[in-house]
Design an enzyme around this catalytic site. Structure first.
Site, PDB file in Angstrom:
ATOM      1  N   ASP A 149       0.851  -1.186   0.000  1.00  0.00           N
ATOM      2  CA  ASP A 149       0.000   0.000   0.000  1.00  0.00           C
ATOM      3  C   ASP A 149       0.894   1.246   0.000  1.00  0.00           C
ATOM      4  O   ASP A 149       1.685   1.440   0.917  1.00  0.00           O
ATOM      5  CB  ASP A 149      -0.883  -0.036   1.263  1.00  0.00           C
ATOM      6  CG  ASP A 149      -1.681   1.244   1.435  1.00  0.00           C
ATOM      7  OD1 ASP A 149      -1.914   1.944   0.433  1.00  0.00           O
ATOM      8  OD2 ASP A 149      -2.078   1.529   2.589  1.00  0.00           O
ATOM      9  N   ASN A 200      -0.397   4.520  -0.471  1.00  0.00           N
ATOM     10  CA  ASN A 200      -1.070   5.789  -0.150  1.00  0.00           C
ATOM     11  C   ASN A 200      -1.937   5.717   1.105  1.00  0.00           C
ATOM     12  O   ASN A 200      -2.904   6.456   1.250  1.00  0.00           O
ATOM     13  CB  ASN A 200      -1.893   6.275  -1.350  1.00  0.00           C
ATOM     14  CG  ASN A 200      -3.019   5.306  -1.664  1.00  0.00           C
ATOM     15  OD1 ASN A 200      -3.005   4.168  -1.189  1.00  0.00           O
ATOM     16  ND2 ASN A 200      -4.004   5.750  -2.416  1.00  0.00           N
ATOM     17  N   ASP A 217      -4.208   3.681   2.501  1.00  0.00           N
ATOM     18  CA  ASP A 217      -5.635   3.375   2.655  1.00  0.00           C
ATOM     19  C   ASP A 217      -5.843   1.905   3.008  1.00  0.00           C
ATOM     20  O   ASP A 217      -6.973   1.413   3.005  1.00  0.00           O
ATOM     21  CB  ASP A 217      -6.435   3.756   1.388  1.00  0.00           C
ATOM     22  CG  ASP A 217      -5.999   2.949   0.172  1.00  0.00           C
ATOM     23  OD1 ASP A 217      -5.025   2.166   0.289  1.00  0.00           O
ATOM     24  OD2 ASP A 217      -6.628   3.091  -0.886  1.00  0.00           O
ATOM     25  N   ASP A 221      -9.337 -15.394 -17.403  1.00  0.00           N
ATOM     26  CA  ASP A 221     -10.030 -16.005 -16.278  1.00  0.00           C
ATOM     27  C   ASP A 221     -11.141 -16.938 -16.765  1.00  0.00           C
ATOM     28  O   ASP A 221     -11.844 -16.621 -17.723  1.00  0.00           O
ATOM     29  CB  ASP A 221     -10.642 -14.854 -15.457  1.00  0.00           C
ATOM     30  CG  ASP A 221     -11.279 -15.318 -14.173  1.00  0.00           C
ATOM     31  OD1 ASP A 221     -10.540 -15.824 -13.313  1.00  0.00           O
ATOM     32  OD2 ASP A 221     -12.511 -15.171 -14.030  1.00  0.00           O
ATOM     33  N   HIS A 247      -4.157 -17.332  -5.925  1.00  0.00           N
ATOM     34  CA  HIS A 247      -5.131 -16.630  -5.095  1.00  0.00           C
ATOM     35  C   HIS A 247      -6.412 -17.458  -4.878  1.00  0.00           C
ATOM     36  O   HIS A 247      -7.316 -17.006  -4.187  1.00  0.00           O
ATOM     37  CB  HIS A 247      -5.487 -15.307  -5.770  1.00  0.00           C
ATOM     38  CG  HIS A 247      -6.124 -15.536  -7.108  1.00  0.00           C
ATOM     39  ND1 HIS A 247      -5.405 -16.036  -8.180  1.00  0.00           N
ATOM     40  CD2 HIS A 247      -7.391 -15.399  -7.538  1.00  0.00           C
ATOM     41  CE1 HIS A 247      -6.220 -16.189  -9.213  1.00  0.00           C
ATOM     42  NE2 HIS A 247      -7.435 -15.796  -8.840  1.00  0.00           N
ATOM     43  N   ASP A 248      -6.513 -18.611  -5.513  1.00  0.00           N
ATOM     44  CA  ASP A 248      -7.695 -19.466  -5.332  1.00  0.00           C
ATOM     45  C   ASP A 248      -7.392 -20.694  -4.484  1.00  0.00           C
ATOM     46  O   ASP A 248      -8.244 -21.568  -4.328  1.00  0.00           O
ATOM     47  CB  ASP A 248      -8.217 -19.953  -6.696  1.00  0.00           C
ATOM     48  CG  ASP A 248      -8.840 -18.824  -7.502  1.00  0.00           C
ATOM     49  OD1 ASP A 248      -9.405 -17.891  -6.890  1.00  0.00           O
ATOM     50  OD2 ASP A 248      -8.763 -18.873  -8.741  1.00  0.00           O
TER      51      ASP A 248
HETATM   52  C1  GLC Z   1     -11.427 -17.500 -11.339  1.00  0.00           C
HETATM   53  C2  GLC Z   1     -10.555 -16.644 -10.464  1.00  0.00           C
HETATM   54  C3  GLC Z   1     -11.228 -16.482  -9.154  1.00  0.00           C
HETATM   55  C4  GLC Z   1     -12.525 -15.770  -9.373  1.00  0.00           C
HETATM   56  C5  GLC Z   1     -13.386 -16.496 -10.407  1.00  0.00           C
HETATM   57  C6  GLC Z   1     -14.500 -15.639 -10.883  1.00  0.00           C
HETATM   58  O1  GLC Z   1     -11.574 -18.779 -10.850  1.00  0.00           O
HETATM   59  O2  GLC Z   1      -9.268 -17.163 -10.384  1.00  0.00           O
HETATM   60  O3  GLC Z   1     -10.441 -15.803  -8.220  1.00  0.00           O
HETATM   61  O4  GLC Z   1     -13.220 -15.665  -8.171  1.00  0.00           O
HETATM   62  O5  GLC Z   1     -12.648 -16.866 -11.542  1.00  0.00           O
HETATM   63  O6  GLC Z   1     -14.038 -14.649 -11.738  1.00  0.00           O
HETATM   64 CA    CA Z   2      -3.382   1.993  -1.373  1.00  0.00          CA
END
Ligand code: GLC
Ligand code: CA
Length: 558
Positions: free
Chosen positions: A21, A23, A25, A199, A328-329
């Protein structure tokens, strides 16, 4: 050997919201990334992959886009984006953007128009259908909990959303949608983006006859998988995107494809298919879980080998693959596949050694290079992921699962485990922000952080650096053949990488107990030059090797 920059590069995935971050927030931003580019460069990274940065109301952290041609307010401005591109290219680094084109935000102007009336010009940008006797169109359950259909009063019809109701699916049968999206991708190509991760790309085509799906054990809704993924028309759409925009092959295009078999993967990335360059799968996300998701199970190495070696052993003509254990999943690599307590350091290094010595392009998920762990201490109110709260309704409110088990399950499975702020140093909020962060920092940040590991020669971070530089200076580690050794061994993962005269032997004890390893008969110990290990090995002069817990070794054969 078909040499490409994206095969030889080291990629790093940044979950922008959680990286840095700048700035005050509490939310990571583009300027924050720019501040850390030298850190990434020093690590050896040359491809940066960012989770979505387009304008979004953030019901699903950017995976719900309300303006494809602008930047999310919290992340900065289009000028910050231009700066990022130029700072990256100045350092000889490439940029891959995440493009969410299966759906938009419900606040996207197209959807706002679409819902106004049945004859609105944007109506067919989305998938609308009348209900059945006052109920949804069919029994499909969305990925994020609840029905995949949402009722809209204005026109008395339902719209389809395979993710949350704030993510209505685009109708890819509509030619106008295809043209709009291609124009939009071109917009970013023209701004200097070097590649894309598309995606949910295997969901673009759907069975628009909407048959009910089977209701699996322990589930509330019907399973829609066979009706919404990997359909033949989806391939036509991808081919069209490739042919219209990426004929030159200077860009890399990657698809996110959950639930694919090796055969399906070939259909997306096969050299004769002319579609994608690589696909991200979800095949190993469930390893380490017990029978029920709230149980922590043990790691099944046989299964891990089957998947990971399976990808390795595909024929070159079937396509290239990314090398990754987390994103991230998923949950954190070391917590899911290694041991984040007694052998935290050893197991994190062992997993890294495997990742960087296989065939494909390594993608480091931010924080894995310092062994960041799951957020075991999170309480229900600490979670932020929309999935957590939607599924709570399906499972806890319906009485299927107790709240206690649901919470235990989250600790093992929630995506928020891998979305906590980057741990830069031991100052408050781990140097990520001076304000309250959007999601809690993992409480172990004083022990696990970048600053500490830069100063420690034996850190996970420094091990990554060594691995990366070995990989960059040995083409065999990138393009060489992969040959598995002792496939049946229940404790050790071992293989050779060979390119002409250049040969490497990889040995990894996957567990917390000592185990024996027998050198393959055609290899003499005298010919093995040790390049890297996660232990100090003094007595490595025998053909039967006793491996320490989570010990790994990389040998060059001379
Ligand atoms: C994909 C992304 C996931 C997202 C989903 C809906 O699986 O990696 O993070 O929530 O698509 O866009
Ligand atoms: Ca920020």
């Amino acid at each position: 050997m078909d040499r490409q920059w994206w095969k030889e590069g080291i990629a790093y995935q940044v979950y922008v919201r959680s990286f840095k971050d700048s700035n005050k927030d509490g939310i990571g931003d583009i300027h924050g990334i720019i501040e850390k580019l030298d850190y990434l460069k020093d690590l050896g990274v040359n491809i940066l992959y960012l989770n979505p940065i387009n304008k979004s109301p953030n019901y699903d952290n950017g995976y719900d886009i309300s303006d494809f041609r602008d930047i999310m307010d919290e992340f900065g401005t289009i000028n910050d984006f231009y700066n990022l591109v130029s700072e990256l290219h100045k350092r000889d680094m490439k940029l891959i953007l995440d493009m969410v084109i299966n759906h938009t935000s419900h606040l996207h102007p197209w959807f706002q128009e679409s819902r106004k009336s049945k004859d609105n010009p944007y109506r067919d940008y989305y998938i609308w259908h009348p209900g059945k006797n006052g109920k949804p169109v069919n029994n499909w359950g969305s990925f994020f909990g609840g029905s995949a259909w949402e009722y809209d009063e204005t026109t008395d019809e339902y719209y389809l959303h395979i993710f949350s109701k704030e993510q209505p699916d685009l109708n890819w049968k509509n030619e106008k949608v295809r043209e709009e999206i291609k124009d939009m991708i071109k917009f970013w190509v023209d701004k200097g983006v070097d590649g894309f991760r598309f995606d949910a790309i295997n969901h673009l085509a759907k069975d628009l006859t909407f048959p009910d799906g089977p209701i699996n054990k322990g589930q509330v809704y019907g399973d829609f998988m066979s009706f919404i993924q990997n359909l033949p028309e989806g391939h036509e759409i991808i081919k069209d995107i490739r042919n219209s925009l990426f004929k030159d092959k200077n860009h890399v295009i990657i698809g996110e494809t959950g639930n694919i078999s090796f055969h399906n993967a070939y259909l997306y990335t096969g050299l004769d298919r002319n579609e994608l360059d690589m696909t991200f799968h979800f095949d190993i996300n469930g390893i380490g879980l017990g029978k029920d998701p709230w149980e922590k199970g043990s790691v099944d190495l046989a299964y891990f080998k089957k998947i990971i070696s399976g990808w390795q052993m595909r024929d070159e003509s079937e396509g290239w693959c990314p090398l990754f254990y987390s994103n991230h999943d998923s949950t954190r690599t070391v917590s899911r596949l290694g041991d984040d307590t007694a052998y935290w350091k050893e197991s994190a290094k062992m997993l890294a050694l495997l990742q960087f010595t296989q065939k494909g392009t390594p993608f480091i998920y931010y924080g894995d290079e310092i062994g960041m762990t799951n957020a075991w201490e999170f309480k229900l109110e600490d979670y932020r992921d929309i999935q957590v709260f939607n599924k709570y309704k399906d499972f806890v409110e319906s009485g299927l699962v107790s709240e206690e088990n649901y919470l235990l399950g989250l600790r093992n499975t929630s995506r928020d485990n891998s979305r906590t702020p980057m741990q830069w140093d031991k100052s408050s909020n781990s140097g990520f922000t001076v304000e309250t962060p959007w999601i809690n920092v993992n409480s172990n940040y004083k022990e696990i952080n970048v600053k500490k590991q830069i100063e420690d020669a034996s850190s996970i971070l420094n091990f990554y650096k060594q691995l990366i530089s070995l990989r960059k200076s040995n083409l065999a580690l990138i393009y060489g053949d992969f040959n598995e050794i002792h496939r049946e061994d229940k404790n050790v993962y071992s293989y050779m990488r060979t390119l002409e005269d250049s040969k490497f032997l990889i040995i990894a004890n996957f567990f917390g107990e000592e185990t024996d390893y027998l050198l393959p008969e055609d290899i003499e110990f005298e010919n093995c030059e040790l390049l890297l290990s996660n232990y100090d090995i003094s007595d490595h002069n025998i053909s039967s090797i006793r491996l320490n817990p989570y010990e790994c070794r990389l040998y060059r054969l001379i």
